[in-house]
Scaffold this motif. Structure first.
Motif, PDB file in Angstrom:
ATOM      1  N   CYS A 167       0.770  -1.086   0.527  1.00 54.44           N
ATOM      2  CA  CYS A 167      -0.423  -0.385  -0.076  1.00 54.44           C
ATOM      3  C   CYS A 167       0.681   1.556  -0.014  1.00 54.44           C
ATOM      4  O   CYS A 167       0.021   2.346   0.000  1.00 54.44           O
ATOM      5  CB  CYS A 167      -1.311  -0.052   1.541  1.00 54.44           C
ATOM      6  SG  CYS A 167      -0.283   0.209   2.755  1.00 54.44           S
ATOM      7  N   LYS A 168       1.914   0.870   0.173  1.00 47.91           N
ATOM      8  CA  LYS A 168       3.362   2.405   0.526  1.00 47.91           C
ATOM      9  C   LYS A 168       2.242   3.537   1.048  1.00 47.91           C
ATOM     10  O   LYS A 168       2.281   4.745   0.260  1.00 47.91           O
ATOM     11  CB  LYS A 168       3.394   2.828  -0.918  1.00 47.91           C
ATOM     12  CG  LYS A 168       4.074   1.468  -1.917  1.00 47.91           C
ATOM     13  CD  LYS A 168       4.750   1.592  -3.384  1.00 47.91           C
ATOM     14  CE  LYS A 168       4.707   0.974  -3.857  1.00 47.91           C
ATOM     15  NZ  LYS A 168       5.202  -0.762  -3.629  1.00 47.91           N
ATOM     16  N   PRO A 169       2.028   3.255   1.849  1.00 50.68           N
ATOM     17  CA  PRO A 169       1.266   5.085   2.704  1.00 50.68           C
ATOM     18  C   PRO A 169       2.872   6.266   3.031  1.00 50.68           C
ATOM     19  O   PRO A 169       4.004   5.680   3.332  1.00 50.68           O
ATOM     20  CB  PRO A 169       1.408   4.206   4.201  1.00 50.68           C
ATOM     21  CG  PRO A 169       2.383   2.972   4.809  1.00 50.68           C
ATOM     22  CD  PRO A 169       2.774   2.101   3.442  1.00 50.68           C
ATOM     23  N   GLU A 170       2.306   7.076   3.013  1.00 47.24           N
ATOM     24  CA  GLU A 170       3.370   8.342   3.052  1.00 47.24           C
ATOM     25  C   GLU A 170       3.950   7.777   4.582  1.00 47.24           C
ATOM     26  O   GLU A 170       4.820   8.085   4.513  1.00 47.24           O
ATOM     27  CB  GLU A 170       2.401  10.127   2.895  1.00 47.24           C
ATOM     28  CG  GLU A 170       2.173   9.812   1.378  1.00 47.24           C
ATOM     29  CD  GLU A 170       1.690  11.492   2.056  1.00 47.24           C
ATOM     30  OE1 GLU A 170       1.440  12.345   2.206  1.00 47.24           O
ATOM     31  OE2 GLU A 170       0.817  11.642   0.319  1.00 47.24           O
ATOM     32  N   THR A 171       3.306   7.812   5.449  1.00 48.78           N
ATOM     33  CA  THR A 171       3.610   7.432   7.238  1.00 48.78           C
ATOM     34  C   THR A 171       2.499   6.503   7.573  1.00 48.78           C
ATOM     35  O   THR A 171       1.479   6.368   7.227  1.00 48.78           O
ATOM     36  CB  THR A 171       4.116   8.917   8.211  1.00 48.78           C
ATOM     37  OG1 THR A 171       4.058   8.356   8.720  1.00 48.78           O
ATOM     38  CG2 THR A 171       2.735   9.093   8.075  1.00 48.78           C
TER      39      THR A 171
END
Length: 101
Positions: A34-38
């Protein structure tokens, strides 16, 4: 658009995954996808939880973000649109205030 994704992990099956030593690996796979920003891990309603900041361009992306949590941990997921101060400045609040006053 930027969204906050709140994940609430029920005690089971998460406790079993911790005992089996697989919880960290599974979470790592989910975050890689999902590659979250944080992401912040925290308490959610007395359970383990996480808050992720994710980018969503289309509503159809939401299942790809939520299903891994549902399927792996029977988690509950909530999504909320999030704005930066710059986003809020572009919202036209002054005009809206005049229109609706």
């Amino acid at each position: 658009m930027r969204m906050l994704m709140n994940v609430e992990l029920p005690l089971e099956p998460f406790n079993t995954a911790v005992r089996e030593g697989t919880a960290g690996r599974i979470i790592g796979r989910i975050l890689e996808q999902c590659k979250p920003e944080t992401v912040y891990f925290t308490e959610q309603n007395g359970h383990r939880g996480a808050v992720l900041v994710v980018q969503v361009e289309r509503e159809s992306q939401i299942p790809a973000l939520a299903e891994p949590w549902f399927l792996q941990f029977q988690a509950a997921c909530q999504f909320r649109i999030a704005m930066t101060p710059a986003d809020l400045q572009q919202a036209g609040l002054d005009a809206l205030g005049k229109q609706w006053s």
